[in-house]
Design an enzyme around this catalytic site. Structure first.
Site, PDB file in Angstrom:
ATOM      1  N   HIS A 117       0.864  -1.183   0.000  1.00 49.60           N
ATOM      2  CA  HIS A 117       0.000   0.000   0.000  1.00 49.60           C
ATOM      3  C   HIS A 117       0.897   1.227   0.000  1.00 49.60           C
ATOM      4  O   HIS A 117       1.970   1.204   0.604  1.00 49.60           O
ATOM      5  CB  HIS A 117      -0.865   0.008   1.263  1.00 49.60           C
ATOM      6  CG  HIS A 117      -1.556   1.305   1.505  1.00 49.60           C
ATOM      7  ND1 HIS A 117      -2.708   1.660   0.839  1.00 49.60           N
ATOM      8  CD2 HIS A 117      -1.240   2.358   2.301  1.00 49.60           C
ATOM      9  CE1 HIS A 117      -3.071   2.879   1.228  1.00 49.60           C
ATOM     10  NE2 HIS A 117      -2.198   3.317   2.125  1.00 49.60           N
ATOM     11  N   GLU A 128      -2.643   8.010   8.028  1.00 49.03           N
ATOM     12  CA  GLU A 128      -2.304   6.582   8.046  1.00 49.03           C
ATOM     13  C   GLU A 128      -1.124   6.300   8.983  1.00 49.03           C
ATOM     14  O   GLU A 128      -1.107   5.297   9.696  1.00 49.03           O
ATOM     15  CB  GLU A 128      -2.028   6.105   6.620  1.00 49.03           C
ATOM     16  CG  GLU A 128      -3.293   6.109   5.764  1.00 49.03           C
ATOM     17  CD  GLU A 128      -3.065   5.869   4.289  1.00 49.03           C
ATOM     18  OE1 GLU A 128      -4.057   5.876   3.537  1.00 49.03           O
ATOM     19  OE2 GLU A 128      -1.897   5.682   3.865  1.00 49.03           O
TER      20      GLU A 128
HETATM   21  P1  CMP Z   1      -4.347  -0.048  -1.828  1.00 41.20           P
HETATM   22  O1  CMP Z   1      -3.390   0.813  -2.560  1.00 41.20           O
HETATM   23  O2  CMP Z   1      -3.946  -0.552  -0.500  1.00 41.20           O
HETATM   24  O3  CMP Z   1      -5.745   0.731  -1.684  1.00 41.20           O
HETATM   25  C1  CMP Z   1      -7.003   0.121  -1.746  1.00 41.20           C
HETATM   26  C2  CMP Z   1      -6.916  -1.357  -1.981  1.00 41.20           C
HETATM   27  O4  CMP Z   1      -8.108  -1.968  -2.404  1.00 41.20           O
HETATM   28  C3  CMP Z   1      -5.954  -1.634  -3.126  1.00 41.20           C
HETATM   29  O5  CMP Z   1      -4.654  -1.338  -2.751  1.00 41.20           O
HETATM   30  C4  CMP Z   1      -6.268  -3.095  -3.423  1.00 41.20           C
HETATM   31  O6  CMP Z   1      -5.646  -3.984  -2.504  1.00 41.20           O
HETATM   32  C5  CMP Z   1      -7.771  -3.108  -3.179  1.00 41.20           C
HETATM   33  N1  CMP Z   1      -8.503  -3.027  -4.444  1.00 41.20           N
HETATM   34  C6  CMP Z   1      -8.596  -1.980  -5.272  1.00 41.20           C
HETATM   35  N2  CMP Z   1      -9.364  -2.279  -6.341  1.00 41.20           N
HETATM   36  C7  CMP Z   1      -9.757  -3.552  -6.175  1.00 41.20           C
HETATM   37  C8  CMP Z   1     -10.583  -4.429  -6.926  1.00 41.20           C
HETATM   38  N3  CMP Z   1     -11.146  -4.047  -8.072  1.00 41.20           N
HETATM   39  N4  CMP Z   1     -10.789  -5.677  -6.446  1.00 41.20           N
HETATM   40  C9  CMP Z   1     -10.237  -6.058  -5.272  1.00 41.20           C
HETATM   41  N5  CMP Z   1      -9.444  -5.258  -4.501  1.00 41.20           N
HETATM   42  C10 CMP Z   1      -9.216  -4.027  -4.955  1.00 41.20           C
END
Ligand code: CMP
Length: 139
Positions: A117, A128
């Site tokens: 992330h 965060e």
């Molecule tokens: P992150 O950058 O931690 O922020 C939000 C998170 O949601 C992203 O990374 C992914 O792990 C998750 N995420 C975003 N889009 C999707 C999706 N279409 N399907 C499943 N998980 C998602």
């Protein structure tokens, strides 16, 4: 030298697969300085709060379950232009779209299990970081 700060997590699947050392090495090689670091685990409730902004999204439940499924590594990183530069280093959310040489291209399993992330703004980086670290855990 000081700079701006961002927040990152190495997510459960990447920690479980033993990629944490290589990911930390990549971010140090790319000029990020570690200002706080811990191995911890989110409860479902904590994962739900951390990702509250995605509450209405169809993947929210899956995201919360996954982020609470095992230990993660949380860190505060410092570098000039930290938020933007770190997002470049991690690559697109979907590893299929991530550029060569990015952390997600190298280590992510899928769009959901995407290894790391990275905060999307200076404000969120602060929020965060505060979620995980007390003042005495930062350097
Ligand atoms: P992150 O950058 O931690 O922020 C939000 C998170 O949601 C992203 O990374 C992914 O792990 C998750 N995420 C975003 N889009 C999707 C999706 N279409 N399907 C499943 N998980 C998602």
């Amino acid at each position: 030298m000081t700079g701006s700060r961002t927040f990152t997590m190495i997510k459960p699947e990447a920690v479980a697969a033993g990629h944490a050392g290589k990911i930390i090495d990549m971010l140090i090689e790319n000029g990020f300085r570690i200002k706080a670091l811990k191995l911890t685990r989110l409860s479902r409730q904590e994962a739900g709060t951390f990702y509250e902004v995605h509450k209405e999204r169809p993947f929210y439940g899956e995201l919360v379950e996954y982020m609470a499924s095992g230990p993660i590594i949380a860190a505060i990183l410092e570098k000039s232009n930290a938020v933007e530069d770190f997002r470049k280093l991690i690559g697109a959310t979907d590893p299929m779209e991530a550029a060569e040489g990015t952390i997600r291209k190298r280590f992510a399993e899928s769009k959901a299990k995407n290894a790391v992330h990275g905060s999307d703004s200076d404000d969120n980086a602060g929020i965060e970081a505060n979620f995980f670290f007390s003042g005495r855990e930062r350097f």
